[in-house]
Design a protein around this motif. Structure first.
Motif, short mmCIF file in Angstrom:
data_model
loop_
_atom_site.label_atom_id
_atom_site.label_comp_id
_atom_site.label_asym_id
_atom_site.label_seq_id
_atom_site.Cartn_x
_atom_site.Cartn_y
_atom_site.Cartn_z
N ALA A 182 0.81 -1.23 0.00
CA ALA A 182 0.00 0.00 0.00
C ALA A 182 0.85 1.27 0.00
O ALA A 182 0.51 2.25 -0.66
CB ALA A 182 -0.93 -0.03 1.20
N ASN A 183 1.92 1.27 0.75
CA ASN A 183 2.75 2.48 0.86
C ASN A 183 4.03 2.44 0.02
O ASN A 183 4.84 3.35 0.08
CB ASN A 183 3.13 2.73 2.32
N LEU A 184 4.19 1.34 -0.74
CA LEU A 184 5.39 1.23 -1.57
C LEU A 184 5.36 2.28 -2.69
O LEU A 184 4.35 2.41 -3.39
CB LEU A 184 5.45 -0.20 -2.18
N THR A 237 5.20 6.72 0.16
CA THR A 237 5.88 7.53 1.18
C THR A 237 7.33 7.07 1.27
O THR A 237 7.67 5.97 0.79
CB THR A 237 5.23 7.36 2.56
N GLN A 238 8.16 7.89 1.90
CA GLN A 238 9.57 7.49 2.05
C GLN A 238 9.71 6.22 2.88
O GLN A 238 10.45 5.31 2.53
CB GLN A 238 10.36 8.63 2.70
N GLU A 239 8.94 6.17 3.98
CA GLU A 239 9.02 5.00 4.85
C GLU A 239 8.51 3.75 4.13
O GLU A 239 9.13 2.68 4.20
CB GLU A 239 8.21 5.22 6.14
N GLY A 240 7.38 3.93 3.45
CA GLY A 240 6.79 2.79 2.71
C GLY A 240 7.70 2.32 1.60
O GLY A 240 7.82 1.11 1.34
N THR A 241 8.36 3.27 0.96
CA THR A 241 9.29 2.92 -0.13
C THR A 241 10.47 2.13 0.43
O THR A 241 10.88 1.12 -0.14
CB THR A 241 9.77 4.20 -0.85
N MET A 242 10.97 2.64 1.56
CA MET A 242 12.13 1.96 2.16
C MET A 242 11.77 0.52 2.57
O MET A 242 12.46 -0.44 2.21
CB MET A 242 12.61 2.76 3.38
N ILE A 243 10.67 0.41 3.29
CA ILE A 243 10.26 -0.93 3.76
C ILE A 243 9.90 -1.82 2.57
O ILE A 243 10.32 -2.98 2.49
CB ILE A 243 9.05 -0.82 4.73
N GLY A 244 9.15 -1.26 1.64
CA GLY A 244 8.68 -2.03 0.49
C GLY A 244 9.80 -2.50 -0.41
O GLY A 244 9.83 -3.66 -0.83
N TYR A 302 12.74 8.10 -4.21
CA TYR A 302 12.59 8.14 -2.75
C TYR A 302 12.60 9.57 -2.22
O TYR A 302 11.75 9.93 -1.40
CB TYR A 302 13.73 7.32 -2.13
N ASN A 303 13.52 10.40 -2.71
CA ASN A 303 13.70 11.73 -2.14
C ASN A 303 12.50 12.66 -2.39
O ASN A 303 12.34 13.64 -1.69
CB ASN A 303 14.98 12.37 -2.68
N SER A 304 11.71 12.35 -3.42
CA SER A 304 10.56 13.24 -3.71
C SER A 304 9.31 12.82 -2.93
O SER A 304 8.28 13.48 -3.00
CB SER A 304 10.25 13.20 -5.20
N LYS A 305 9.40 11.73 -2.23
CA LYS A 305 8.22 11.21 -1.53
C LYS A 305 8.04 11.92 -0.18
O LYS A 305 9.02 12.35 0.43
CB LYS A 305 8.37 9.70 -1.28
N PRO A 306 6.79 12.03 0.28
CA PRO A 306 6.57 12.63 1.60
C PRO A 306 7.02 11.70 2.72
O PRO A 306 7.06 10.49 2.52
CB PRO A 306 5.04 12.82 1.64
N GLY A 348 9.67 15.30 4.20
CA GLY A 348 10.42 14.54 3.19
C GLY A 348 11.62 15.30 2.68
O GLY A 348 12.71 14.74 2.50
N LYS A 349 11.43 16.59 2.48
CA LYS A 349 12.55 17.41 1.97
C LYS A 349 13.70 17.48 2.98
O LYS A 349 14.84 17.67 2.61
CB LYS A 349 12.05 18.81 1.63
N GLN A 350 13.33 17.40 4.27
CA GLN A 350 14.38 17.43 5.30
C GLN A 350 15.12 16.09 5.40
O GLN A 350 16.12 15.98 6.08
CB GLN A 350 13.78 17.76 6.68
#
Lengths: 451, 314
Positions: free
Chosen positions: B51-53, B56-63, B222-226, B269-271
Motif C-alpha cells: 500500500a505504501n510502496l 511515502t519514504q518509509e513505505g518505499t524503504m520498507i517495500g 525516494y527523495n521526492s516522496k513525503p 520529506g525534503k528534510q
C-alpha cells in the motif's frame, strides 16, 4: 589448550609469566606422554602439531585433523586479537566472535580427544575434568607418573619397511596396455604416503582381466593411475601412445565405469545415452552416425525397449547396463569397471560379465574390479593381485593367467587368494609381503633369463 | 587409433548438451515449482507492504527492502542445491570430457530463465495487488521495465551466489546450512534498516541487498516522496489534554482540512533527503554495475571451485 589458557585467564599479556609457566608445564607433560606412546616427544612444544599428535595417541587421528585445524585458526586469530585489543574497533569485535566460535569447537573436540586419551591410558573419563581445568598438572602427572602407561603404542608405519622391489619394466606392446608404475604418492595431512609402488605389467588386447585386492590395497588408485585420472610416477602406454602425455585426447579412448550408477535419474535412457554420445564421440561424427551408434548400443545392451523410460525407473541391472553403455558409446580401447556386479544377483551378474567378455573378444582390454570373482572367473583371462605390504603400500603380488594364479598362491579360489594376502587384522593370513617378494623374484628371474 | 587428429565437443557445443538436460529437468523434476512459489511470496509481501510502496519514504524503504528480500530468497532457492546434489555425476562427466565452464554457463542460462520468470511473476503480482509502480523510467523510459531489470538482477545475483555455494560444498545439507547465514548477512548488512558502525558499514558494499535496495529506491524517486514519521509521531500525542482541551487533535484536524498535512509531509520529506537514493540514471546504472560484477565474480568462483572436483575424495 594454550590459546584457551591465554584467553580464559583474562590476561592481556601474551608473555604473562603464569601463562608461560602453564604452557611449559603442559608441554613437558605432553613431551613425556608422547614418549610413552612412541611419538616424537619434541612435537609437544609446537602448537597445532601437539594437538594433532595428542589425537593420534588417543586413537582419534581423523578428529585430530579437525582439532589441529581449529587450533591453527585460534593461533591465527590470536595475532590480530592481541594487536587490536585496545582499539575497540568493529573488526576487533568480529575477531572476538570468531575466536568464541573457534573456542566452542575446540572445547567439543577436546572432550572427544581427551576422552580417547583417557581410554588409551585405561583411566576413568572423570579425568576429563582435570584435563579441562588444570591440563598442565594432569599432563605432568600422566607424563611423569610411572603408573600411567598407555595400553598400546601408536602404530608406526615404516616407510622403509617395504619388501623387495623388482624394478623390471614391462615391455611396451604395439597393441595392448603397458603399465609401468614406479610410485604413486600423495601428501596426506603433511605426511607423504606411498600408495602404489613397483607395478609393471602388460595386458594384450582382447584380454579380460580381474583386478583383485583387499580393502585399501590400492585397486581404485591403480585404476585412476592407469586411466591417467590421478597421475603417478609412471609410464602408461596404450597402443604405443603415452596416455599421460596425450591425456586430454586419449581420455576418450578409456572408458571407466564407476561403482555407483552416476546418472541423472530424471532423464530418459535415450537422452542419457545420446548426451553421453555427444560428449564422448568425436565432433566430426555426423549426427546420423551418432544416432545410429546410440541405437546400436541400446540394442546391444538390451536397453532399446526401455529407451523412453526415466533412468530412476530402471532396475539395478538395467541401470548398470546403461552406465556401461555410456562409456561404451565412444568405443574405447581400454574399458575399466569398478565392481559392476555390486547389488546384482548371480544370474544378472553373470549376464553382465558375459557381455563384458564379448566386449573383450571384440579386441578391447577390459579390467574389472569385483569382490565376488569366483562365480564368473571362467570368463577372465588374467588376474592382477594387489596387496598391501609392510609399509601399507599397494604392491603387485601377481599378474598372469588365472590358472597359474592358483598355483602361485597355492589356493583353489580367488577368495582364498584374497584371504591369503589380506592383513591379519582384517581376518586374512597376512602373507601379502611373501607373495609380493615371490612375484618380484619371479620378475627378476624372468628379466635375467631374457638378458 | 590416431587420437591426435580427433576432436571432441568444444565448450560452446557442450553448453547445449547441459542446457537440454536442465530444461528436461525443469519439466520432469520439480523446478517449475519455483514459479508458483514466487507468486505466493510476492503476493504475501505486496499484501503487507504494497500500500505504501513508492508512496511515502518509509513505505518505499520498507517495500523495496521487502522486494529485494523476495528476490534474494527466490534466487537462493533456485540454485542452492543444483550442483552439490549431482556432484558425483559432475565428477564422472568431467572425467569423460565435460568442460566445467560449459556446465556452469548452461546453469547460468537456465537460471536466468528461471529468474526472468520469477521477476515477471513478481511484477504481475505487484500489478494485481495495485502497488503504486513509478511512472517515469530512468534508463529505458519504461519504468516497469527498469524496475523489472533491477528485480531480475537482484534475483540473478542471489542465484549466482547460491550457485557458487552449491559448487563449493559437497553435500546438500551443508548448502542448506550455509544458506540462512548468507540470507541473514544480506538482511542485516543491507545498510537500510539496521544502524551499523563505521567499520561494519563497509560490509554493506558487499551485499546484493544494498545495491538492489538502492536501485529500487532511486527508481521509486525516494527523495521526492513525503515523509510520515513526523506526522505519525504528532498523532500519538493527539489525546493529550491541556486545560481541558486537546490542542494537538484540534491542530491535526485543522491541518487535514486545510491541506497543511500534505505540506508538512512534503516538508518532512525534503528534510530527509538521501543523496544515495537520488533519482538519476547514473545512480541506477552504478547499482546495476555492482550487481553485474557480483554475478561475474560468483560465477567465476563457481567455475574455479568445480575445476578441482577431481580432488573429491571417494
Amino acid at each position: 589448550m594454550d590459546i584457551m589458557n591465554f584467553l580464559d585467564t583474562g590476561s592481556t599479556d601474551l608473555l604473562d609469566v603464569t601463562n608461560m609457566v602453564k604452557w611449559l608445564l603442559s608441554s613437558l607433560g605432553h613431551f613425556m606422554i608422547f614418549k610413552k606412546f612412541g611419538v616424537r616427544p619434541i612435537y609437544a612444544f609446537f602448537p597445532v602439531v601437539r594437538e594433532y599428535n595428542v589425537s593420534v595417541c588417543a586413537g582419534k587421528e581423523k578428529e585430530g585433523r579437525t582439532f589441529a585445524v581449529i587450533n591453527a585458526v585460534e593461533v591465527l586469530l590470536a595475532i590480530p586479537y592481541y594487536l587490536l585489543k585496545d582499539s575497540n574497533s568493529s573488526f576487533f569485535q568480529l575477531i572476538e566472535i570468531a575466536i568464541l566460535a573457534a573456542i566452542l569447537a575446540d572445547v567439543l573436540y577436546q572432550i572427544r580427544i581427551y576422552s580417547g586419551l583417557c581410554q588409551a591410558f585405561g583411566r576413568s573419563k572423570r579425568w576429563l575434568w582435570g584435563w579441562f581445568f588444570v591440563d598442565e598438572w594432569i599432563a605432568i602427572i600422566w607424563g611423569f607418573g610411572e603408573s600411567f602407561q598407555p595400553q598400546k603404542q601408536v602404530e608406526k608405519v615404516d616407510a622403509d619397511a617395504g619388501v623387495k622391489v623388482s624394478g623390471v619394466n614391462a615391455q611396451v606392446t604395439d597393441s595392448g596396455l603397458t603399465v609401468n608404475i614406479s610410485e604413486r604418492t600423495t601428501i596426506d595431512f603433511f605426511r607423504k604416503m606411498v600408495l602404489l609402488k613397483d607395478i609393471h605389467l602388460s595386458i594384450p588386447e582382447g584380454h579380460m582381466v580381474l583386478l583383485l585386492g583387499g580393502s585399501g590395497a590400492g585397486k581404485t588408485t591403480f585404476v585412476n593411475a592407469v586411466t591417467g585420472y590421478e597421475k603417478a610416477d609412471a609410464s602408461i602406454m596404450l597402443k604405443e601412445q603415452d596416455l599421460y602425455r596425450d591425456y586430454k585426447k586419449m581420455k576418450y579412448d578409456v572408458g571407466f565405469v564407476p561403482q555407483q550408477d552416476l546418472m541423472r535419474g530424471n532423464d530418459t535412457v535415450l537422452r542419457t545415452l545420446a548426451d553421453a554420445a555427444t560428449l564422448r564421440m568425436p565432433s566430426g561424427v555426423s549426427i546420423f552416425a551418432r544416432r545410429k551408434r546410440v541405437r546400436d548400443v541400446l540394442e546391444e545392451f538390451g536397453l532399446a525397449a526401455i529407451s523412453s523410460s526415466l533412468v530412476e525407473k530402471l532396475s539395478g541391472g538395467q541401470r548398470k547396463r546403461l552406465s556401461i553403455a555410456m562409456e561404451f558409446i565412444s568405443d574405447p580401447s581400454l574399458f575399466i569397471l569398478d565392481e559392476p556386479d555390486s547389488g546384482l544377483d548371480g544370474v544378472v551378474a553373470r549376464g553382465l560379465f558375459e557381455k563384458l567378455r564379448s566386449i573383450a573378444d571384440s579386441g578391447k582390454i577390459v579390467i574389472v574390479i569385483t569382490h565376488t570373482p569366483d562365480r564368473v572367473i571362467d570368463l577372465f583371462d588374467d588376474v592382477i593381485v594387489l596387496a598391501k605390504d609392510a609399509s601399507r603400500t599397494g604392491r603387485l603380488a601377481y599378474y598372469g593367467p588365472v590358472k597359474e594364479a592358483y598355483e602361485f598362491f597355492g589356493k583353489d579360489s580367488m577368495e582364498d587368494i584374497l584371504l591369503s594376502i589380506n592383513q591379519t587384522d582384517e581376518g586374512g593370513e597376512g602373507r601379502g609381503d611373501e607373495f609380493v617378494e615371490k612375484y618380484a623374484d619371479r620378475m627378476l628371474e624372468a628379466d635375467r633369463k631374457a638378458g | 587409433m590416431d587420437t591426435k587428429k580427433i576432436k571432441h565437443r568444444g565448450r560452446f557445443s557442450q553448453v547445449f548438451i547441459y542446457l537440454g538436460k536442465l530444461f528436461r529437468m525443469f519439466i520432469f523434476q520439480n523446478d517449475w515449482k519455483v514459479f508458483p512459489m514466487a507468486a505466493v511470496i510476492a503476493g504475501l509481501v505486496c499484501y503487507v507492504v504494497g500500500a505504501n510502496l513508492f508512496v511515502t519514504q518509509e513505505g518505499t524503504m520498507i517495500g523495496t527492502f521487502a522486494l529485494a528480500c523476495i528476490c534474494i530468497w527466490n534466487g537462493f532457492f533456485n540454485s542452492i542445491q543444483v550442483i552439490c546434489r549431482e556432484r558425483p555425476i559432475v565428477k564422472r562427466e568431467h572425467r569423460s570430457g565435460m568442460h566445467i565452464s560449459s556446465y556452469i554457463t548452461a546453469h547460468m542460462i537456465y537460471q536466468a530463465f528461471l529468474c526472468i520468470g520469477q521477476t515477471v511473476i513478481t511484477l504481475i503480482v505487484c500489478r494485481i495487488t495495485k502497488v503504486n509502480i513509478p511512472t517515469q523510467g530512468l534508463i529505458t523510459n519504461i519504468a516497469l521495465l527498469d524496475i523489472g531489470i533491477t528485480l531480475f538482477l537482484i534475483t540473478y545475483c542471489a542465484d549466482m551466489m547460491a550457485l557458487m555455494v552449491s559448487a563449493m560444498v559437497h553435500m546438500t545439507t551443508t548448502a542448506m546450512t550455509i544458506m540462512p547465514f548468507l540470507l541473514i548477512f544480506q538482511l542485516v548488512f543491507s545498510g537500510a534498516f539496521f544502524p551499523l558502525g563505521n567499520g561494519a558499514a563497509k560490509f554493506t558494499d558487499l551485499t546484493i541487498s544494498k545495491w538492489g535496495l538502492t536501485a529500487l529506491c532511486s527508481q521509486g524517486d525516494y527523495n521526492s516522496k513525503p515523509m510520515v514519521t513526523l506526522w505519525n509521531a504528532v498523532a500519538k500525542l493527539q489525546n493529550t489534554e491541556f486545560n481541558g482541551q486537546k490542542p494537538v487533535a484540534e491542530f491535526m484536524r485543522q491541518a487535514q482540512e486545510s491541506g497543511l498535512k500534505e505540506y508538512i509531509l512534503a516538508w518532512s520529506g525534503k528534510q530527509n533527503q538521501n543523496p544515495v537514493y537520488a533519482f538519476s540514471a547514473d545512480n541506477v546504472l552504478g547499482c546495476w554495475g555492482y550487481l553485474l560484477l557480483f554475478i561475474f565474480i560468483y560465477a567465476s568462483i563457481a567455475v574455479i571451485c568445480l575445476e578441482f572436483i577431481d580432488r573429491d575424495k571417494r
